[in-house]
Design an enzyme around this catalytic site. Structure first.
Site, PDB file in Angstrom:
ATOM      1  N   LYS A 113     -15.952 -45.420  21.150  1.00 30.54           N
ATOM      2  CA  LYS A 113     -16.892 -46.473  21.731  1.00 30.54           C
ATOM      3  C   LYS A 113     -18.164 -46.751  20.974  1.00 30.54           C
ATOM      4  CE  LYS A 113     -14.618 -46.538  26.225  1.00 30.54           C
ATOM      5  NZ  LYS A 113     -14.586 -46.130  27.555  1.00 30.54           N
ATOM      6  N   LYS A 195      -3.407 -46.249  19.897  1.00 28.76           N
ATOM      7  CA  LYS A 195      -2.781 -46.510  21.013  1.00 28.76           C
ATOM      8  C   LYS A 195      -2.814 -48.083  21.691  1.00 28.76           C
ATOM      9  CE  LYS A 195      -6.435 -45.952  24.268  1.00 28.76           C
ATOM     10  NZ  LYS A 195      -7.336 -45.869  25.498  1.00 28.76           N
ATOM     11  N   LYS A 198      -5.997 -52.536  25.895  1.00 28.66           N
ATOM     12  CA  LYS A 198      -6.440 -53.985  26.402  1.00 28.66           C
ATOM     13  C   LYS A 198      -7.515 -54.437  25.821  1.00 28.66           C
ATOM     14  CE  LYS A 198      -8.228 -51.533  30.587  1.00 28.66           C
ATOM     15  NZ  LYS A 198      -7.853 -51.000  31.744  1.00 28.66           N
TER      16      LYS A 198
HETATM   17  P1  TYM Z   1      -8.179 -46.913  31.630  1.00 26.91           P
HETATM   18  O1  TYM Z   1      -8.455 -47.927  32.675  1.00 26.91           O
HETATM   19  O2  TYM Z   1      -8.169 -46.949  30.264  1.00 26.91           O
HETATM   20  O3  TYM Z   1      -6.392 -46.686  31.832  1.00 26.91           O
HETATM   21  C1  TYM Z   1      -5.641 -46.489  32.920  1.00 26.91           C
HETATM   22  C2  TYM Z   1      -4.723 -45.543  32.665  1.00 26.91           C
HETATM   23  O4  TYM Z   1      -3.828 -46.076  31.707  1.00 26.91           O
HETATM   24  C3  TYM Z   1      -3.502 -44.857  30.700  1.00 26.91           C
HETATM   25  N1  TYM Z   1      -3.322 -45.378  29.346  1.00 26.91           N
HETATM   26  C4  TYM Z   1      -2.156 -45.382  28.732  1.00 26.91           C
HETATM   27  N2  TYM Z   1      -1.237 -44.644  28.772  1.00 26.91           N
HETATM   28  C5  TYM Z   1      -0.427 -44.619  27.921  1.00 26.91           C
HETATM   29  N3  TYM Z   1      -0.213 -45.209  26.709  1.00 26.91           N
HETATM   30  C6  TYM Z   1      -1.343 -45.991  26.497  1.00 26.91           C
HETATM   31  N4  TYM Z   1      -1.552 -46.810  25.633  1.00 26.91           N
HETATM   32  C7  TYM Z   1      -2.355 -46.225  27.514  1.00 26.91           C
HETATM   33  N5  TYM Z   1      -3.534 -46.800  27.718  1.00 26.91           N
HETATM   34  C8  TYM Z   1      -3.929 -46.521  28.928  1.00 26.91           C
HETATM   35  C9  TYM Z   1      -4.819 -44.093  30.956  1.00 26.91           C
HETATM   36  O5  TYM Z   1      -4.658 -42.790  30.249  1.00 26.91           O
HETATM   37  C10 TYM Z   1      -5.230 -44.092  32.330  1.00 26.91           C
HETATM   38  O6  TYM Z   1      -4.325 -42.978  32.913  1.00 26.91           O
HETATM   39  N6  TYM Z   1     -11.507 -42.959  32.269  1.00 26.91           N
HETATM   40  C11 TYM Z   1      -9.906 -43.751  32.962  1.00 26.91           C
HETATM   41  C12 TYM Z   1     -10.137 -44.319  34.226  1.00 26.91           C
HETATM   42  C13 TYM Z   1     -10.786 -43.412  35.334  1.00 26.91           C
HETATM   43  C14 TYM Z   1     -10.026 -42.090  35.755  1.00 26.91           C
HETATM   44  C15 TYM Z   1     -10.623 -41.469  36.764  1.00 26.91           C
HETATM   45  C16 TYM Z   1      -8.575 -41.878  35.607  1.00 26.91           C
HETATM   46  C17 TYM Z   1     -11.968 -43.145  35.881  1.00 26.91           C
HETATM   47  N7  TYM Z   1     -12.432 -42.148  36.623  1.00 26.91           N
HETATM   48  C18 TYM Z   1     -10.367 -40.367  37.410  1.00 26.91           C
HETATM   49  C19 TYM Z   1      -8.128 -40.546  36.361  1.00 26.91           C
HETATM   50  C20 TYM Z   1      -9.227 -39.976  37.183  1.00 26.91           C
HETATM   51  C21 TYM Z   1      -9.828 -44.967  32.167  1.00 26.91           C
HETATM   52  O7  TYM Z   1     -10.515 -45.484  31.297  1.00 26.91           O
HETATM   53  O8  TYM Z   1      -8.624 -45.405  32.131  1.00 26.91           O
END
Ligand code: TYM
Length: 331
Positions: A113, A195, A198
């Site tokens: 980032k 990966k 979005k």
């Molecule tokens: P975020 O919002 O980027 O993504 C949400 C969830 O989707 C999964 N994910 C994927 N899994 C497989 N392949 C992909 N291409 C892919 N892109 C996204 C992410 O691994 C995630 O599980 N930091 C976290 C949000 C968060 C969180 C938490 C998660 C904040 N606090 C506490 C668990 C527990 C995030 O940015 O997810």
């Protein structure tokens, strides 16, 4: 016997992709019968990149509607907005004071980032994983279902729990990540080395949960494969491997069976069928999503109830933490 606790969160920073769905949300619903599940919309995390306030509000509601549309039952699981439970920000502060700068410097997501958003390299991006640890630890969480990209963040949460427990006596449960065997890392359709995300600038790189049929057909058709021309599941054909994974995860058909069925058939036909499998899988989710977005009162009821329930549990942990670090109790 007390049920084990599951916690996870999704950022409302952009429309959700099938990567979010397969890697995380699809598993959320399957866990709710066995565990006490908390699923959060992490709006505090989302503002670490610039947001248009009106859009952030809309997207936060979108994620809630999609949670429910993907099968999470608000009577079984607790669904809430992170900003509605102040304990997240409060615990995050305390955890900041036991987190080493070096640990945060090593976070690959921060490094990525930082490279991409040099003009907005704010402190929130740096301490983002500490807030995530607070999210998880507040609920005495046993399991955190997430995609592969969150592994390092989960490790930090475990590390902080152990450090706090050692310094101040047993307070937090040490959580474990829960990863989907095939779906933990869905790759970009345009570059199978990275990966699916979005925030990718190229719209053809991802499929959104709310994409219409034409968009899905177009994106799958344009997905990068290779010049081998043979349907096989191997690391040398990463684009195809990713598409087969997606096919398998949407259809519940085993990888082996898919590969056998398409033996000797060209990529064109496979991609046509894959698009239809995705369309069919997303249709009920999209219908339910639109229904829910026309019933905002119901969504409001869900997040209000969810926040009350989440807050009750979060405060139990926060009170313990405040006491242990030496703050005078207010009452
Ligand atoms: P975020 O919002 O980027 O993504 C949400 C969830 O989707 C999964 N994910 C994927 N899994 C497989 N392949 C992909 N291409 C892919 N892109 C996204 C992410 O691994 C995630 O599980 N930091 C976290 C949000 C968060 C969180 C938490 C998660 C904040 N606090 C506490 C668990 C527990 C995030 O940015 O997810």
């Amino acid at each position: 016997m007390e049920r084990k606790v599951v916690f996870s969160g999704v950022q409302p920073s952009g429309s959700l992709t099938i990567g979010n769905y397969i890697g995380a949300i699809k598993n959320f619903a399957t866990l709710q019968d066995e565990y006490d599940c908390f699923y959060c919309i992490v709006d505090l995390h989302a503002i670490t990149v610039p947001q248009v306030p009106k859009d952030l509000r809309k997207r936060s509601l979108d994620v809630l509607a999609l949670y429910v549309a993907c099968g999470i039952d608000p009577d079984k699981s607790t669904l809430f907005m992170q900003s509605h439970v102040p304990a997240h920000a409060e615990l995050s502060w305390v955890l900041n004071t036991i987190t080493y700068m070096g640990q945060l410097n090593r976070m690959t997501q921060f490094k990525d980032k930082a490279r991409k958003s040099e003009e907005n390299l704010n402190a929130g991006l740096f301490t983002y994983p500490v807030l995530m640890a607070a999210d998880i630890l507040l609920y005495q969480t046993d399991f955190v279902p997430v995609g592969d990209d969150q592994k390092q963040h989960i490790e930090l949460a475990r590390d902080l729990a152990e450090r706090f427990n050692n310094r101040y006596s047993e307070t937090f449960k040490v959580p474990q990540g829960l990863y989907n065997e095939f779906g933990a890392r869905i790759m970009s359709l345009q570059n199978p080395e990275v990966k699916m995300s979005k925030s990718d600038a190229d719209e053809n790189a991802f499929i959104l949960l709310l994409d219409d049929k034409d968009a899905i057909r177009r994106k799958v058709k344009r997905a990068v494969t290779d010049s081998e021309g043979v349907i096989a599941y191997r690391d040398e054909q990463p684009g195809l491997k990713n598409l087969i994974n997606i096919y398998s995860l949407f259809s519940n058909e085993k990888v082996e069976s898919i590969v056998n069925r398409y033996e000797g058939v060209g990529y064109g036909k496979f991609k046509e069928d894959l698009a239809e499998v995705i369309i069919e899988g997303l249709l009920p989710i999209q219908e339910k999503y639109h229904y829910l977005m026309n019933n905002k009162d119901y969504l409001e009821e869900i997040y209000k109830k969810g926040a009350d329930k989440a807050e009750y549990h979060a405060m139990k942990t926060l009170r313990k933490v405040y006491k242990k670090v030496g703050f005078i109790p207010r009452r």
